[in-house]
Design an enzyme around this catalytic site. Structure first.
Site, short mmCIF file in Angstrom:
data_model
loop_
_atom_site.label_atom_id
_atom_site.label_comp_id
_atom_site.label_asym_id
_atom_site.label_seq_id
_atom_site.Cartn_x
_atom_site.Cartn_y
_atom_site.Cartn_z
N ASP A 1 -51.92 90.64 7.59
CA ASP A 1 -53.18 91.37 7.43
C ASP A 1 -54.14 90.60 6.52
O ASP A 1 -55.27 91.02 6.27
CB ASP A 1 -52.97 92.82 6.96
CG ASP A 1 -52.30 92.92 5.60
OD1 ASP A 1 -51.96 91.87 5.00
OD2 ASP A 1 -52.13 94.07 5.12
N LYS B 1 -43.61 93.72 9.42
CA LYS B 1 -43.54 93.61 7.95
C LYS B 1 -44.26 94.78 7.32
O LYS B 1 -45.36 95.14 7.76
CB LYS B 1 -44.17 92.30 7.48
CG LYS B 1 -44.24 92.17 5.96
CD LYS B 1 -44.60 90.77 5.53
CE LYS B 1 -46.05 90.47 5.43
NZ LYS B 1 -46.82 91.30 4.48
N GLU C 1 -43.97 88.02 -3.26
CA GLU C 1 -45.28 87.40 -3.49
C GLU C 1 -45.63 87.40 -4.97
O GLU C 1 -45.58 88.46 -5.63
CB GLU C 1 -46.36 88.15 -2.68
CG GLU C 1 -47.74 87.54 -2.89
CD GLU C 1 -48.76 87.91 -1.82
OE1 GLU C 1 -48.43 88.67 -0.89
OE2 GLU C 1 -49.90 87.44 -1.93
O1 KIV Z 1 -50.88 89.05 5.10
C1 KIV Z 1 -50.30 87.98 4.86
O2 KIV Z 1 -50.67 86.90 5.32
C2 KIV Z 1 -49.11 88.04 4.01
C3 KIV Z 1 -48.53 86.75 3.53
C4 KIV Z 1 -49.39 86.19 2.48
C5 KIV Z 1 -47.14 86.91 3.07
O3 KIV Z 1 -48.66 89.10 3.69
#
Ligand code: KIV
Length: 258
Positions: free
Chosen positions: A45, A113, A182
């Site tokens: 996202d 995710k 993160e």
């Molecule tokens: O949204 C995204 O790209 C992410 C990554 C930075 C892990 O969550």
């Protein structure tokens, strides 16, 4: 051409081969990353920031992620595809299941995710029981952050360390198949990677995770809101895109000795 499976990714953790992950949002880049040998492609996202030009990820919705996941899926032959679930699309179990099922059955994702903490372990567990593979995301959670300056290292104090380690253990127990950490302090990220049996992928969390993930546009040095400080400046000396991506893969593959 053999597709990368979750088992292949687990094997890498067992054999101490670093797992190389990058984000992508369209077919041309996903094909490019796939050809370069990236293990995991995430439709993050983060597209709210690097594609849509917002200050945070909060405006991304289910439709956006479905659209970009379909585009990315079209460019992939081998890489393992994960789709991010946007803010407010997994607040309730049924809503989470409906949206995750769409991303997997209709858009080509192999896994979804979600940003996790102790308040939504039930959602993670529910999706797992419904056979939806889930990648959990702890540390800095961009869906809780409004402005780029709020990105701060997590896990500095003893209490924070314990909280984050506990969260990592809980998400594994709740059924997460992968974990992204993160902006977590390096020794803590290392401890989490050692403790968990699922692969732990780090971003801005030091070199000891089982794999690394970057927002592709940060690696390319073209992110709309500026390039995060943690990106290794050595990459910007490499002028060819192809070589820069391959260098990232090579750096990630060779895990440091503990
Ligand atoms: O949204 C995204 O790209 C992410 C990554 C930075 C892990 O969550």
């Amino acid at each position: 051409m053999k597709k990368i499976t979750l088992q292949d990714i687990y094997l890498k953790k067992r054999n101490r081969v670093g797992i190389a992950c990058l984000t992508a949002y369209d077919s041309s880049f996903s094909k490019y990353l796939d050809d370069c040998g990236v293990d995991i492609i995430l439709v993050g996202d983060s597209l709210g920031m690097v594609i849509q030009g917002h200050k945070n990820t909060h405006k991304v919705d289910q439709h956006d992620i479905e659209y970009h996941t379909k585009l990315v899926s079209r460019g992939i032959k081998k890489s393992y595809l994960i789709a991010d679930m946007p803010i407010n699309t997994y607040n309730k179990s049924n809503q989470a299941l409906k949206n995750a099922t769409k991303l997997i059955n209709e858009c080509g994702a192999k896994m979804v995710k979600i940003e996790t903490d102790t308040t939504n372990l039930d959602i993670l567990n529910y999706l797992t029981k419904k056979n939806i593979p889930v990648c959990a995301h702890i540390g800095i959670k961009p869906q809780h952050i409004k402005f780029p300056h709020e990105y701060k290292k997590q896990g500095k104090t003893f209490q924070d360390k314990k909280k984050i380690l506990d969260e990592a253990i809980f998400v594994e127990q709740a059924g997460a198949k992968l974990l992204i950490v993160e902006c977590v302090e390096e020794s803590l990220a290392q401890k989490i990677s050692k403790k968990l049996s699922i692969p732990v992928i780090g971003i801005a969390s030091g070199k000891y995770c089982d794999g690394q993930i970057l927002v592709l546009y940060d690696l390319l040095g073209i992110s709309f809101n500026g390039i995060p400080k943690f990106i290794n400046k050595e990459y910007f000396k490499i002028k060819s895109i192809d070589e820069r991506i391959k260098q990232f893969i090579q750096n990630t593959r060779s895990l440091p000795k503990e």
